[in-house]
Motif scaffolding. Sequence first.
Motif, mmCIF file in Angstrom:
data_model
loop_
_atom_site.group_PDB
_atom_site.id
_atom_site.type_symbol
_atom_site.label_atom_id
_atom_site.label_comp_id
_atom_site.label_asym_id
_atom_site.label_seq_id
_atom_site.Cartn_x
_atom_site.Cartn_y
_atom_site.Cartn_z
ATOM 1 N N MET A 1 -14.075 61.016 -1.797
ATOM 2 C CA MET A 1 -13.860 60.015 -1.050
ATOM 3 C C MET A 1 -15.146 58.983 -1.000
ATOM 4 O O MET A 1 -14.814 57.612 -0.763
ATOM 5 N N GLY A 2 -16.268 59.493 -1.056
ATOM 6 C CA GLY A 2 -17.458 58.691 -0.780
ATOM 7 C C GLY A 2 -18.268 58.458 -2.289
ATOM 8 O O GLY A 2 -18.114 57.455 -2.584
ATOM 9 N N ALA A 3 -18.758 59.515 -2.912
ATOM 10 C CA ALA A 3 -19.410 59.449 -3.965
ATOM 11 C C ALA A 3 -18.531 58.636 -5.187
ATOM 12 O O ALA A 3 -19.170 57.958 -5.716
ATOM 13 N N MET A 4 -17.234 59.384 -5.475
ATOM 14 C CA MET A 4 -16.536 58.807 -6.438
ATOM 15 C C MET A 4 -16.190 57.286 -6.290
ATOM 16 O O MET A 4 -16.096 56.493 -7.227
ATOM 17 N N ALA A 5 -16.158 56.618 -4.995
ATOM 18 C CA ALA A 5 -15.796 55.401 -4.932
ATOM 19 C C ALA A 5 -16.955 54.350 -5.255
ATOM 20 O O ALA A 5 -16.809 53.387 -6.183
ATOM 21 N N LYS A 6 -18.133 55.037 -5.020
ATOM 22 C CA LYS A 6 -19.232 54.263 -5.812
ATOM 23 C C LYS A 6 -19.513 54.369 -7.286
ATOM 24 O O LYS A 6 -19.818 53.560 -7.979
ATOM 25 N N ILE A 7 -19.001 55.468 -7.765
ATOM 26 C CA ILE A 7 -19.160 55.685 -9.138
ATOM 27 C C ILE A 7 -18.069 54.568 -9.889
ATOM 28 O O ILE A 7 -18.130 54.000 -10.882
ATOM 29 N N ARG A 8 -16.753 54.867 -9.248
ATOM 30 C CA ARG A 8 -15.565 53.854 -9.824
ATOM 31 C C ARG A 8 -15.877 52.601 -9.608
ATOM 32 O O ARG A 8 -15.488 51.610 -10.556
ATOM 33 N N SER A 9 -16.595 52.150 -8.664
ATOM 34 C CA SER A 9 -16.933 50.770 -8.520
ATOM 35 C C SER A 9 -18.039 50.003 -9.322
ATOM 36 O O SER A 9 -18.084 48.786 -9.748
ATOM 37 N N GLY A 10 -18.795 51.123 -10.079
ATOM 38 C CA GLY A 10 -19.835 50.526 -10.780
ATOM 39 C C GLY A 10 -21.251 50.471 -10.083
ATOM 40 O O GLY A 10 -22.196 50.451 -10.850
ATOM 41 N N GLU A 11 -21.191 50.737 -8.752
ATOM 42 C CA GLU A 11 -22.332 50.622 -8.055
ATOM 43 C C GLU A 11 -23.409 51.752 -8.521
ATOM 44 O O GLU A 11 -24.703 51.514 -8.533
ATOM 45 N N PHE A 12 -22.791 52.997 -8.810
ATOM 46 C CA PHE A 12 -23.633 53.949 -9.049
ATOM 47 C C PHE A 12 -24.349 53.915 -10.463
ATOM 48 O O PHE A 12 -25.426 54.467 -10.791
ATOM 49 N N SER A 13 -23.869 52.994 -11.413
ATOM 50 C CA SER A 13 -24.543 52.716 -12.766
ATOM 51 C C SER A 13 -25.043 51.308 -12.742
ATOM 52 O O SER A 13 -25.174 50.675 -13.901
ATOM 53 N N ALA A 14 -25.273 50.634 -11.484
ATOM 54 C CA ALA A 14 -25.568 49.074 -11.653
ATOM 55 C C ALA A 14 -27.239 49.357 -12.111
ATOM 56 O O ALA A 14 -28.008 50.173 -12.000
ATOM 57 N N PRO A 15 -27.541 48.153 -12.902
ATOM 58 C CA PRO A 15 -29.040 48.109 -13.434
ATOM 59 C C PRO A 15 -29.941 48.495 -12.340
ATOM 60 O O PRO A 15 -31.125 48.938 -12.572
ATOM 61 N N ALA A 16 -29.852 47.797 -11.227
ATOM 62 C CA ALA A 16 -30.717 47.979 -10.208
ATOM 63 C C ALA A 16 -31.186 49.476 -9.767
ATOM 64 O O ALA A 16 -31.915 49.617 -9.042
ATOM 65 N N THR A 17 -30.095 50.312 -10.043
ATOM 66 C CA THR A 17 -30.338 51.520 -9.625
ATOM 67 C C THR A 17 -30.891 52.473 -10.780
ATOM 68 O O THR A 17 -31.096 53.779 -10.594
ATOM 69 N N GLU A 18 -31.491 51.895 -12.006
ATOM 70 C CA GLU A 18 -32.095 52.832 -12.900
ATOM 71 C C GLU A 18 -33.160 53.491 -12.622
ATOM 72 O O GLU A 18 -33.291 54.489 -13.072
ATOM 73 N N CYS A 19 -34.093 52.978 -11.759
ATOM 74 C CA CYS A 19 -35.219 53.544 -11.329
ATOM 75 C C CYS A 19 -35.173 53.584 -9.828
ATOM 76 O O CYS A 19 -36.223 53.568 -9.074
ATOM 77 N N ASP A 20 -34.139 53.925 -9.007
ATOM 78 C CA ASP A 20 -33.977 53.659 -7.663
ATOM 79 C C ASP A 20 -33.256 54.986 -7.370
ATOM 80 O O ASP A 20 -32.128 54.985 -6.670
ATOM 81 N N PRO A 21 -33.735 56.405 -7.337
ATOM 82 C CA PRO A 21 -33.063 57.427 -6.702
ATOM 83 C C PRO A 21 -32.517 57.432 -5.315
ATOM 84 O O PRO A 21 -31.760 57.961 -4.977
ATOM 85 N N ALA A 22 -33.327 56.639 -4.473
ATOM 86 C CA ALA A 22 -33.337 56.735 -3.213
ATOM 87 C C ALA A 22 -31.852 56.101 -2.972
ATOM 88 O O ALA A 22 -31.096 56.525 -1.853
ATOM 89 N N THR A 23 -31.822 55.096 -3.396
ATOM 90 C CA THR A 23 -30.221 54.349 -3.382
ATOM 91 C C THR A 23 -29.157 55.441 -3.759
ATOM 92 O O THR A 23 -28.247 55.566 -3.113
#
Length: 685
Positions: free
Chosen positions: A318-340
Motif C-alpha cells: 500500500m505504501g512503497a508500491m504507490a511510490k514505485i508506481r507513481s515514479g517518485e521512487f525512480s525520480a532523478p532527484a533520488t539518484e543519490c538520496d537514500p534518506a528519501t
Amino acid sequence: MFDFFRKKGNNPEESAKDGGSQNAAGATASGRTTRDALAEFTATPLPDAIDGLLFRVSMADPTDPTSSSGFDAYAARLLSEAEAPSLRAIAVEHPVELRRLNTTGLFWSIFDDSTISAGNRGTILRIESVLDRLALISKALEGDEGTAFVSATTEGACSELDWQVLRSIANDANDYLTAAERDNKLDTQYGTTGTRGGNWDLSTRLAAACEAMVLPFRLEYRFACDAGTGTIVASVSLPTPDVFPKSRFSRDAGQWIDCTAQRPAAAAAYALRLAALIAAAAFGTSVGVTRVVVNGREGSIAGANVLSLEFGRIPFTMGAMAKIRSGEFSAPATECDPATLFDMLHLTHIAANIDGEGNLQPVEPLAVELSVPYTPVAEDTRPLPEDLRGMLHADIVSDLDVMSEQDAELGARYRAIMEEKDDSLLLAVAQLEDIVAETSATAAANVVADDLAQPSEPRRILYCENVFARYLTSLVESDPSVRYVRASDIGQAARSSLSRIYRDMGDLDAAEAQARACIELAPTSAPAYNDLITCFAEGDHYDRIIDVAREALRVAVTGNDIAYVYYRLAFAYWQTGRLPEALACYLRVPEASPMGEAALRERNDLVSEMGNSVPGSDWDPVACLRTAGVPLAPLDDVMEVVGRALIELCDANMPLAAAPLASLVASTQRNDILHAVAASLRQGV
C-alpha cells in the motif's frame, strides 16, 4: 612523407567506393548500431576487445564523426574508470570468457571463482557491469525503433541514460508483485506437484523472479522460504561504491563533472531500490507471504552484511508500491538520496549504519525465527513425512545420512595399508581382509540389535557411493517396512581395493567375488558396478560387461556416472561386433564429461572402422539402444523417486535433506533457476 596516404584515406569519394569505413565487427560506420558495438566484446578475446575500443577512441579524429561515436566514447570512459586495461594481466593467469545471455540480453563473465583473488574478481565484475550498463543504455536508445545507430549518439546522452538505468531498477516491481497470479512452471517435477504456497512453490517462484531480473550489476542471492510463518528471508549482493560512475555529463553546465563524492550515496540508493525489487518478488510468490527480510551483502554474497530491512506486506503493497508506481521512487532527484528512499519504503525494521562519507558499514542482520531449521542431516532426528517413510525406507531424517564421517581411526589404518601395499601385496590382502571382516561383523551386530528393537522393520546393510543412492532404495526393495543400516565406508573401500589387487595378481575369480560383494552392498550405486566391469574387461568377457552395464544404468543418476557406464558399454559393444549399438552409446557421452575426450577419440576410430556401414541421417540412436535393451539413464522411475522426495522434503521444512536432490534435478535439466533453489536449500541465508 605519409600525407599522401592520409589524404587518400580521408577522400570522401574513396570511402563511398568502399561503402564507408569498417569497424572490427565488419559493420560500416554509417550503419553501425549499438548492438554491433556490443557484439564486438564477444567477437574477440575480451582484453583485445577492450584495448581495441580504447585505442580506437583515443585515435578518433574529432572532425570525423565516422571515426568514433558518443556510445563508443562513453564505453571507453566507463571501461577506463573500471580499470579495464588491467584485465589482460588477470586473464593470462585466469582465463575469462564473456557470454551474452539470451534470456536477459546481459553479459556474463565465466572464470574459475575458486582460484581467483577477491581483487581480481572485483575487476572482472566491474567490467561486466560496465558492459551490462552499456547493454541497457543501448536498449533505451533503441526505444520503439528497435535500432540505434552509434553515429546518432552523444556521450552526454549516454551518461544521462546510464543514471536513468541505475535509478529505475525497481520500475518492474509490480510485475513481480503480481506473479502469484501466474502458473509456476517448475512446481511439478517428475509427476509430483508441490503444495501451492508451500516451500517448493515459493522457492521456485522466487528463484525464477531473481533469474529474470535485468539489472546493471550481477545479482548473487540466497533465500530461505518458510510457508509456515509466511516469511521469506533473502540475502543479496550489493554493488560497492567504486563501480558507480566517477563522472557524469551536466546538461546545465554543458560539461563533465566529477561525482566521485556521490558514489557512496548512489550505491546506498541502489541498495534500497534492489531491496524493494526483491521484496516485491518475494511477496509476489504467494498471498500467504506477509513478511520479507532482505539482507544486503557488500560486493558479493560472501561479503559483509551491510544492510538488513524488514518489509511488512500491507505497508509495502500500500505504501512503497504507490511510490514505485507513481515514479517518485525512480525520480532523478533520488539518484543519490537514500534518506528519501528510506522514507518511501515504509519499513517495519531496519538495521543500517552509514558513515560520514555515506558508505554502508557492517551490521548484524535482523533476527528472524523460522520454522525451517538448517540442521545437518546426520543430526536431524525429526520424523520424515509419513508417506515418504516407506519409499525411502527411513523413519527420521538422520536415517538418510550417508556422508558423515564414521571411523577416523579405521580410515587412517586403511590409508596406511594402501600406501604400503606395493611392498607386499599378500600382506595388504590380509590386512584388507581383516578390515572387511571387522566392518562386516560390526554391521551384522547392528542389524541384529535393530531387528530386536524393531522386529516389524527388518534391517538390511546398505552402502551408498553418493548421497543420491540413499534415496533410491525403493528401486531395489519393494517391501516398505525394510529399513537400512549404513555400511562402513572403509569396509566398502577395502572390498574395492581387494578386487583391484586380486586383479593385478591375476586372480580374476577372487577379484570378481569382491566386486560382486561391492554390488550386493551397494545395489543403488552405479559406481559399485565399475569393479566388476573392469574385472570382466581384464578377461575379455565383453558380453558379460554388457549385462552388468545395463544393470548399472538402471540406477545411474549423476551425469558423470551415466557417462562412464555408457563409455564402458560402448567399447564392449564394439568388441562384440555390435557397431551401431557402440556408436549409439558413445553419442551419449558428453564431451565435457571426464570420459568425453577418450569417448570422442574412440568414436572417431569406430566410425572409420564402420566405413560405408555408418548409419545414415535417418538413423535413430535412441531407438537403437531401446531395441538392444539398453536403459536410457536416468530412468523415469529413478527421477520420479527423486522428484517426489525433493518436493515433499522441501515442503516439510527439511531443506538440507532436499538440497542434493534439487542439485541433481537442476543438473539433469540444466536449469539455472533450480540451481539457485538448490544453493539456497543447501546454504540458506
